[in-house]
Every structure is written in structure tokens, then in C-alpha cells.
Design an enzyme around this catalytic site. Structure first.
Site, PDB file in Angstrom:
ATOM      1  N   ALA A 255       0.766  -1.439  -0.042  1.00 37.38           N
ATOM      2  CA  ALA A 255      -0.044  -0.093   0.091  1.00 37.38           C
ATOM      3  C   ALA A 255       1.039   1.219  -0.077  1.00 37.38           C
ATOM      4  O   ALA A 255       0.454   2.274  -0.768  1.00 37.38           O
ATOM      5  CB  ALA A 255      -1.164  -0.094   1.241  1.00 37.38           C
TER       6      ALA A 255
ATOM      7  N   ARG B 104      -1.723  -3.604  21.834  1.00 28.32           N
ATOM      8  CA  ARG B 104      -1.348  -4.966  21.515  1.00 28.32           C
ATOM      9  C   ARG B 104      -0.288  -5.474  22.190  1.00 28.32           C
ATOM     10  O   ARG B 104      -0.258  -6.600  22.677  1.00 28.32           O
ATOM     11  CB  ARG B 104      -0.796  -4.610  20.115  1.00 28.32           C
TER      12      ARG B 104
END
Length: 402
Positions: free
Chosen positions: A16, A274
Site C-alpha cells: 500500500a 497490542r
């Protein structure tokens, strides 16, 4: 040896970030070349499932988003880069929509979810194949442009040339190639696939994530930060074998799933950052409160039975298909999960326009460091790719024209 010269911008990498940089540079009027070591489709971005963050909620703002990023990084992220990331988020989403990316909508607006470490609902999704959808429209825009594409080109050397940079490649057919350009954008991702192989661990990454472009940039003189800070995805698939290493979307927890130990007790905030959630799972297993898979791997339960079926059908269809195809229905039985190596938090030092410490060399996406500090929030990787990919492409094009 083949030699190609005369490009304004050379992009290394076709995820991307690289695609966003190539499209932006070409639309700014640059002569663009994109080189990738295998096919254009082979990248980590296409595998990203969870979503992309942007502060569209009525109770949200770029400043609140930035606060969440800084907090999740434990105050290690570069505030200037974070301000760019969150400040450009809405325009990045609109740009993707202009290219044809259709984000999931609900009640006349975006369907927003709250992800780990976030104080607001700001995660946009395209089902649970967001990365695939974003890279698809970027790839189509790139392939429809005037840019040149060099597949099966693995970067071997990057060195100064007059008037910019010379990149030497090893080509899949055994030949070598050189490309010269006024500026270079490095967007080749991280190294977690290679790192996992060395550690004899599982990884969510594409086999191309081997990190050699970072090493090449360092040899050329670029500075880096936090290269030791690798991130575990809290919810790697642990069972059955066909799902081992699969990154169970964190949106499962956004829509109600919780982590449970062997006693079926919650042991952590399932929507925490996370690193905190991953460490809690590690600790629970070490304390003897985990479970074992049939092949002896450590795990805990992710109770996906708490997810409403309507939410799962809209936001988790790919995950449902994968597990049901493997004989497990996540809506009727919990999944076995364990953290899996996922992301390189650190990388090359960049400024707000993605330029590295080497003049005329830019970096965007996972290869760049500072935006996430030493711990990234979910949904900010795809955002970083688009925001800094666009900035890198525009800035590289502008520098090439001067």
C-alpha cells in the site's frame, strides 16, 4: 546488465505504501518507476484484515486519535509524525474512496469500531479484507498510469549517482539491472517473516518480508530507530493446523470477543494495546493457566461466541469462511489463539514528508520508524502507508523537479 535511466522517482516496493507513493508521484507529474522483488500483488498490505483508523466519529478528533497513538506507544512515538498521521487520516480515506474503495457503511455513515488502545470508535473496514480492498484500488490506479513497473527485481545496492541515485537489482532470471532516478522512495516493508524463521516461530507476514532493503539503506548511510521493537499480533491462529499463523482480526474483540484462560476466566482487557494484550497471554500461559492445542502448542481461548451474528456477517465474513472451512464455527465455539510475530515497529528515520536522513531518499510504510514508536495500534499501519505514501510521492516528485 540492463540499465534504465531518466526517471524522476523510483519506488521500491508494491504494498500500500509503495503504490500510494507511485500513484501520488505520477499524478504530480513525475516520471515514475516502481520495482518489486516478485509480483506487484505479493505484499503484506494485501493480507491486512482489521481496518484503517480515521476520526470520523462525532465525539472524535485527530487530536484524540493522536493521544491514543502516543499513549499506546508508551510515549515513544514522534509527536510530529503522529500529528501528520492523524491529521491527514480523513483526506486519506476520501482519496481511497475516489480511487474506488468502498468502506462498509451503516445508518448513513461509516461503520466504525473501537480497536485495541483506542478511546473512540474510529476503525473503518471493508468487511475483514480491508488491506486487500485498499491495495486493489491502488494497484489499479498504478497500472492505469504512465508509470513503469519492474517485477522480479530485488534491490541489491543503493548508491548516489548524478543527479540522484542509482539502484542495482538482482533479477529473478539471473541477470542484473540498474535504474537511475532523481529520488527514491523505499517502501519495501519489514522483516518479520525472516525474523520468525530464525526464531522458529510463526508469522502473519508474507514471505517477502525479509528486511534486506532496510539493511541496504543503512549501508548507504540512512539512520534508523527502534529496529529491535518487533510486535506480536495478540491473536494468531493456534488451531487447527491450517489456521496456524493466521491473524485473527482484532475486530473480533471490537465486536465482543474476549480472551479466556483454561478456567474460562477473563484475564486481561481484551481491548488493550497490542503489546499489553500479547504479554498478558504470554504470562497466563507461563503461569500454567493456558491450554494446549492438539499438537502441543500453547494457547488461550478467544471467545468469539459472544459476537452477534449480524456483526460477524458484516465485518468478519472472511474469518468465518476460513474457520468454517477448517471445521470450526467461531460463533458456536471459542477459538484457540496465541501471539504471533507480526510487525516491525521501528525503521528508517523520516521527517514529516517521509524523507530519510539521506537527501532525496524517502521511506514510508513499515520500513519507516517513529510514527508508532515502539508499539503500534491496529488500524494505523494501513493509514501510515497511505498518508506517508502520498506525502513521499508528492515530496519526491517536487524534489526531482528542482
Amino acid at each position: 546488465m540492463r540499465s534504465d535511466a531518466g526517471f524522476d522517482v523510483l519506488v521500491i516496493g508494491s504494498g500500500a505504501a509503495g503504490l500510494a507513493a507511485a500513484v501520488s508521484a505520477e499524478r504530480a507529474g513525475a516520471r515514475v518507476a516502481l520495482a518489486t522483488k516478485s509480483s506487484v500483488q505479493a505484499n503484506n498490505s494485501s493480507k491486512a484484515q482489521g481496518g484503517i483508523q480515521a476520526s470520523f466519529g462525532e465525539d472524535d478528533s485527530p487530536d484524540l486519535h493522536a493521544e491514543d497513538v502516543i499513549r499506546s506507544s508508551h510515549d515513544t512515538a514522534n509527536p510530529a509524525l503522529v500529528a501528520v498521521l492523524t491529521g491527514d487520516a480523513q483526506s486519506a480515506i476520501h482519496w481511497l474512496e475516489e480511487l474506488g474503495c468502498a468502506f462498509t457503511r451503516d445508518n448513513g455513515g461509516y461503520r466504525l469500531a473501537r480497536c485495541g488502545g483506542a478511546s473512540r470508535k474510529r476503525l473503518l473496514q471493508v468487511g475483514d479484507r480491508t488491506g486487500h480492498a485498499i491495495t486493489k484500488v491502488l494497484r489499479e490506479a498504478h497500472e492505469g498510469s504512465s508509470a513503469s513497473t519492474f517485477t522480479d527485481h530485488a534491490l541489491a545496492v543503493l548508491e548516489p549517482a548524478e543527479p540522484g541515485w542509482r539502484a542495482s537489482f538482482e533479477v529473478k532470471d539471473g541477470s542484473t539491472s540498474t535504474i537511475e532516478a532523481a529520488t527514491v522512495v523505499l517502501a519495501a516493508g519489514g522483516r518479520c517473516y525472516a525474523e520468525a524463521a530464525e526464531r522458529h516461530e510463526l508469522s502473519t507476514n508474507h514471505p517477502n518480508a525479509t528486511g534486506e532493503v532496510t539493511k541496504i539503506a543503512l549501508v548507504a548511510g540512512a539512520e534508523a530507530r527502534d529496529l529491535d521493537a518487533l510486535q506480536y499480533h495478540p491473536n494468531g491462529g493456534a488451531w487447527p493446523p491450517t489456521m496456524q499463523g493466521y491473524s485473527i482480526p482484532e475486530t473480533t474483540r471490537a465486536y465482543g470477543a474476549v480472551l479466556l484462560n483454561a478456567e474460562r476466566e477473563e484475564f486481561t482487557d481484551s481491548l488493550g494495546p497490542r503489546d499489553v494484550v500479547s504479554q498478558a497471554i504470554f504470562d497466563e500461559v507461563v503461569s500454567g493457566r493456558g491450554v494446549e492445542t492438539e499438537d502441543g502448542r500453547p494457547a488461550v481461548y478467544l471467545d468469539t461466541t459472544r459476537i452477534p451474528e449480524a456483526d460477524a456477517d458484516i465485518s468478519l465474513p472472511y474469518m468465518l469462511r476460513r474457520y468454517r472451512g477448517a471445521g470450526i464455527d467461531p460463533l458456536t465455539e471459542p477459538l484457540l489463539t496465541y501471539p504471533v510475530l507480526h510487525y516491525q515497529n521501528g525503521g528508517l528515520v523520516i521527517d514529516e514528508n517521509a524523507e530519510t536522513t539521506l537527501e532525496g531518499v524517502y521511506a514510508c510504510g513499515e520500513i519507516a520508524g517513529g510514527t508508532h514508536g515502539r508499539n503500534r495500534m491496529m488500524g494505523n499501519s494501513l493509514l501510515e502507508c497511505v498518508v506517508f505514501g502520498r506525502r513521499a510521492g508528492r515530496a519526491a516528485s517536487e524534489k526531482a523537479s528542482t
